[in-house]
Every structure is written in structure tokens, then in C-alpha cells.
Scaffold this motif. Structure first.
Motif, PDB file in Angstrom:
ATOM      1  N   VAL A  14    -107.046 -16.704 -10.381  1.00  0.00           N
ATOM      2  CA  VAL A  14    -108.429 -16.763 -10.858  1.00  0.00           C
ATOM      3  C   VAL A  14    -109.388 -16.484  -9.713  1.00  0.00           C
ATOM      4  O   VAL A  14    -109.081 -16.711  -8.545  1.00  0.00           O
ATOM      5  N   ARG A  15    -110.569 -15.992 -10.060  1.00  0.00           N
ATOM      6  CA  ARG A  15    -111.575 -15.648  -9.050  1.00  0.00           C
ATOM      7  C   ARG A  15    -112.437 -16.856  -8.677  1.00  0.00           C
ATOM      8  O   ARG A  15    -112.867 -16.992  -7.538  1.00  0.00           O
ATOM      9  N   ASP A  16    -112.732 -17.713  -9.639  1.00  0.00           N
ATOM     10  CA  ASP A  16    -113.617 -18.857  -9.415  1.00  0.00           C
ATOM     11  C   ASP A  16    -112.865 -20.124  -9.792  1.00  0.00           C
ATOM     12  O   ASP A  16    -112.891 -20.564 -10.941  1.00  0.00           O
ATOM     13  N   LEU A  17    -112.164 -20.692  -8.830  1.00  0.00           N
ATOM     14  CA  LEU A  17    -111.297 -21.837  -9.107  1.00  0.00           C
ATOM     15  C   LEU A  17    -112.069 -23.052  -9.625  1.00  0.00           C
ATOM     16  O   LEU A  17    -111.664 -23.665 -10.621  1.00  0.00           O
ATOM     17  N   PRO A  18    -113.194 -23.459  -8.999  1.00  0.00           N
ATOM     18  CA  PRO A  18    -113.901 -24.634  -9.521  1.00  0.00           C
ATOM     19  C   PRO A  18    -114.392 -24.453 -10.958  1.00  0.00           C
ATOM     20  O   PRO A  18    -114.258 -25.358 -11.796  1.00  0.00           O
ATOM     21  N   TRP A  23    -113.704 -25.556 -16.790  1.00  0.00           N
ATOM     22  CA  TRP A  23    -113.631 -25.057 -18.167  1.00  0.00           C
ATOM     23  C   TRP A  23    -112.378 -25.579 -18.864  1.00  0.00           C
ATOM     24  O   TRP A  23    -112.445 -26.047 -20.008  1.00  0.00           O
ATOM     25  N   TYR A  24    -111.236 -25.499 -18.203  1.00  0.00           N
ATOM     26  CA  TYR A  24    -110.001 -25.964 -18.848  1.00  0.00           C
ATOM     27  C   TYR A  24    -110.017 -27.475 -19.085  1.00  0.00           C
ATOM     28  O   TYR A  24    -109.446 -27.964 -20.068  1.00  0.00           O
ATOM     29  N   LEU A  93    -117.889 -23.833 -28.736  1.00  0.00           N
ATOM     30  CA  LEU A  93    -116.904 -22.939 -28.149  1.00  0.00           C
ATOM     31  C   LEU A  93    -116.706 -21.749 -29.080  1.00  0.00           C
ATOM     32  O   LEU A  93    -116.532 -21.912 -30.287  1.00  0.00           O
ATOM     33  N   ALA A  94    -116.715 -20.565 -28.528  1.00  0.00           N
ATOM     34  CA  ALA A  94    -116.614 -19.349 -29.334  1.00  0.00           C
ATOM     35  C   ALA A  94    -115.151 -19.016 -29.598  1.00  0.00           C
ATOM     36  O   ALA A  94    -114.400 -18.714 -28.665  1.00  0.00           O
ATOM     37  N   ALA A 110    -110.784 -17.252 -25.486  1.00  0.00           N
ATOM     38  CA  ALA A 110    -110.491 -16.752 -24.138  1.00  0.00           C
ATOM     39  C   ALA A 110    -111.232 -17.612 -23.127  1.00  0.00           C
ATOM     40  O   ALA A 110    -112.306 -18.171 -23.411  1.00  0.00           O
ATOM     41  N   ASP A 111    -110.656 -17.723 -21.937  1.00  0.00           N
ATOM     42  CA  ASP A 111    -111.331 -18.472 -20.882  1.00  0.00           C
ATOM     43  C   ASP A 111    -112.401 -17.587 -20.240  1.00  0.00           C
ATOM     44  O   ASP A 111    -112.535 -16.401 -20.584  1.00  0.00           O
ATOM     45  N   PRO A 112    -113.216 -18.111 -19.335  1.00  0.00           N
ATOM     46  CA  PRO A 112    -114.326 -17.322 -18.779  1.00  0.00           C
ATOM     47  C   PRO A 112    -113.906 -16.072 -18.012  1.00  0.00           C
ATOM     48  O   PRO A 112    -114.742 -15.185 -17.793  1.00  0.00           O
TER      49      PRO A 112
END
Length: 263
Positions: A14-18, A23-24, A93-94, A110-112
Motif C-alpha cells: 500500500v502507498r499510505d499505510l496509516p 480504513w480497514y 460506505l459505497a 473497494a478500499d481507498p
């Protein structure tokens, strides 16, 4: 183990771990089980299901590449699925889809960073329609109002007993996918549809699937993109005898499958 081969856990780059960790935790109710500066393990209170490996230098993903189509989180019951749907509606949540698959009821999002997710609950095995090794699966409309009406109590985060029930992959070629999943991993093809193959172990409808809907002709996955990093399989003695010795097999597109013997 219920089946000779099961999904133990999955790792994503992932690009943005925090942000992805938050989100999860919030959207799926996963618990942080361990973390350091570059990775976080998430899951139920007693089992890791997902590892996020952060690297802000990764370039944006390409949906045409081989890799992950979706991770599928299997909840213990349809009642749990109903509670999560009520939570998702309240949280705005979409969802990207919902389906009655004959063997299961499934919700999609889907996640971000664009990693596909399925949240599902299996139907009783007695309701699955089998013809030899083939298990009938289809995509019919899921009655969300009926599912919501079955909600009792509030969603309290991912319940104990939840697992990664299956992983659905984007692949470059279905013949190569068959050779890997059936030939190397020893899984049984349980279903096929235009552009996709499904593979199960021990009579399950599928632990792995592959499709070319977005990725036909894709080659090996770039290592500098976010997305699927590895899949960890837990295998029993029967599966080990079929697969042979070794702790790792790479699929034709470079995704590592780590093989852990069941205790």
C-alpha cells in the motif's frame, strides 16, 4: 482444518499505510494485531487475516495488471452479513455490487487504493447444487432489503470465526491459471464462466479463482505498484503430498504463494 488447502492470510502493498490501516479498522472492523513503521497485521482478535506493507514510493496501480481482483472475507453467518450491511448503510460506505451466488450471498466494495473486497456468508452446503466436481454458481440479484430486515443487533467489528474464504485473481491467461491452480496447487476446478475459472479444495466452492476480464494478456506484475504482495496458504498432509516439498510457489504473473503446513 476443514479443507486440504485454505487461505490463511493475504499481504498487500500500500502507498499510505496509516490511511489504509484506519480504513480497514473502521470499514471492516478489523483489529490491529501487530505493527511497526512499515507494516500492520489486521484480523480478528485471535487470527491475522490481512497484512498491509507500506511504501510511499510505489507508483499508482494499473487495473489492467495481473494481481488481485478481490479478497473475500467470509463471515460466520448471514446474520453477521446483515449486521455489516446495516453498518455500511449507516456509515455511507459505497458498495460496488451485491449478489446471490447460489452458494453464498456477497457484498462488494473497494478500499481507498482500489483493492477489491468481497464480504460474504455461505449458504448451507446442503443447498449447493453439485454435479460431480462442478458446483453451480451464478450471479443473481441479492435482495438487500430482505437482508437488512434480518439484522439483529449492531455490528461490533469483524466477528470471531471470520476468515479469508477465497482470493479472486486477475490473470493474463486462463490456461496458465489452470496449470498453476490445478497442476501446481492441486486444486479442483469447480466452475467456469466466460473469462473466468474457479478452483476449490476438499469440496469447497472455491478458495481461488482467476479471470481475464480486465487483465487479458497481462505479463508479470511490476514490483513497484501497490496491490497484492503474497497469498499464504495453509495445507494439510494430503495437500502437501500432492504439491510436494517447498515453502513457496510463484504464479505465472509473479505473485508468491507461501505454503504453511497445518499444525
Amino acid at each position: 482444518m476443514a479443507y486440504p488447502v485454505e487461505i490463511d492470510r493475504v499481504a498487500l502493498r500500500v502507498r499510505d499505510l496509516p490511511a489504509m490501516t484506519a480504513w480497514y479498522r473502521e470499514a471492516l472492523g478489523l483489529n490491529v494485531r501487530s505493527q511497526d513503521r512499515s507494516s500492520v497485521e489486521l484480523g480478528t482478535a485471535d487470527k491475522t487475516l490481512l497484512e498491509l506493507r507500506g511504501d510511499p514510493a510505489l507508483r499508482p496501480g494499473d487495473p489492467r495488471q495481473a494481481g488481485l481482483f478481490h479478497n473475500a472475507f467470509l463471515l460466520p453467518s448471514r446474520a453477521d452479513l446483515s449486521r455489516w450491511l446495516a453498518f455500511a448503510a449507516q456509515s455511507n460506505l459505497a458498495l460496488q455490487g451485491a449478489a446471490d451466488h447460489g452458494v453464498s450471498d456477497a457484498l462488494y466494495l473497494a478500499d481507498p487504493e482500489g483493492n477489491g473486497i468481497e464480504i460474504y456468508a455461505d449458504r448451507p452446503v446442503s443447498e449447493w447444487n453439485r454435479q460431480g466436481d462442478t458446483i453451480e454458481m451464478y450471479t443473481h440479484r441479492l435482495d438487500l432489503d430482505k437482508l437488512l430486515a434480518e439484522s439483529s443487533g449492531a455490528w461490533q467489528g469483524i466477528p470471531e470465526g471470520s476468515i479469508i474464504g477465497h482470493v479472486h485473481l486477475q490473470v493474463g491467461d486462463l490456461g496458465d491459471a489452470y496449470d498453476f491452480m490445478a497442476g501446481r496447487l492441486g486444486l479442483t476446478q469447480t466452475y467456469d464462466a466466460r473469462g473466468g475459472l474457479w478452483f476449490g479444495s476438499g469440496g469447497y466452492h472455491h478458495q481461488l479463482a482467476g479471470n481475464v476480464w480486465n487483465s487479458r494478456g497481462a505479463g508479470r506484475r511490476p514490483t513497484d505498484m501497490p496491490g497484492l504482495d503474497e497469498v499464504v496458504l495453509r495445507i494439510n498432509d494430503t495437500a502437501r503430498a500432492q504439491i510436494g516439498e517447498g515453502a513457496r510457489l510463484d504464479d505465472p504473473w509473479g505473485t508468491p504463494f507461501l505454503l504453511e503446513d497445518a499444525a
